[in-house]
Design an enzyme around this catalytic site. Structure first.
Site, PDB file in Angstrom:
ATOM      1  N   GLY A  61       2.756   4.511  -3.685  1.00  6.38           N
ATOM      2  CA  GLY A  61       3.642   3.558  -4.330  1.00  6.38           C
ATOM      3  C   GLY A  61       2.879   2.340  -4.824  1.00  6.38           C
ATOM      4  O   GLY A  61       1.652   2.294  -4.792  1.00  6.38           O
ATOM      5  N   GLU A  62       3.599   1.368  -5.298  1.00  3.88           N
ATOM      6  CA  GLU A  62       3.037   0.091  -5.725  1.00  3.88           C
ATOM      7  C   GLU A  62       2.030   0.210  -6.856  1.00  3.88           C
ATOM      8  O   GLU A  62       1.154  -0.630  -7.016  1.00  3.88           O
ATOM      9  CB  GLU A  62       2.415  -0.639  -4.545  1.00  3.88           C
ATOM     10  CG  GLU A  62       3.415  -0.906  -3.440  1.00  3.88           C
ATOM     11  CD  GLU A  62       2.769  -1.371  -2.154  1.00  3.88           C
ATOM     12  OE1 GLU A  62       1.538  -1.395  -2.050  1.00  3.88           O
ATOM     13  OE2 GLU A  62       3.531  -1.692  -1.238  1.00  3.88           O
ATOM     14  N   GLY A  63       2.090   1.252  -7.658  1.00  2.22           N
ATOM     15  CA  GLY A  63       1.224   1.367  -8.823  1.00  2.22           C
ATOM     16  C   GLY A  63      -0.211   1.764  -8.540  1.00  2.22           C
ATOM     17  O   GLY A  63      -1.059   1.667  -9.421  1.00  2.22           O
ATOM     18  N   THR A  64      -0.508   2.230  -7.345  1.00  6.38           N
ATOM     19  CA  THR A  64      -1.886   2.568  -7.015  1.00  6.38           C
ATOM     20  C   THR A  64      -2.416   3.735  -7.848  1.00  6.38           C
ATOM     21  O   THR A  64      -3.585   3.763  -8.206  1.00  6.38           O
ATOM     22  CB  THR A  64      -2.041   2.901  -5.520  1.00  6.38           C
ATOM     23  OG1 THR A  64      -1.006   3.809  -5.143  1.00  6.38           O
ATOM     24  CG2 THR A  64      -1.956   1.659  -4.674  1.00  6.38           C
TER      25      THR A  64
END
Length: 79
Positions: A61-64
């Protein structure tokens, strides 16, 4: 535009349905381990997006995924 995650992928698919030429500017960052992500990626590819840049089994998640894939995409586009 780098697509990362199920929600961004669903939005990208909606954008392609509204404007099919948008597919040429979209890149799937990675093959996600999230449930449903494979089906969504298949629909994006059928609509004109290329395959995922990476397949690392990520589900952070979180754009990684986009952050990791961006370096790969940039290096492939340099002349």
């Amino acid at each position: 535009v780098v697509i990362d995650g199920f929600i961004a992928g669903a939005a990208a698919l909606a954008a392609i349905r509204l404007a099919p030429s948008a597919a040429a500017a979209l890149f799937i960052s990675h093959r996600s381990a999230e449930r449903g992500a494979s089906a969504l990626a298949a629909q994006l590819q059928a609509a004109g997006c290329g395959p995922a840049a990476l397949d690392l089994g990520m589900r952070l998640g979180e754009g990684t995924g986009s952050l990791v894939a961006l370096g790969v995409l940039r290096s492939g586009s340099r002349r």
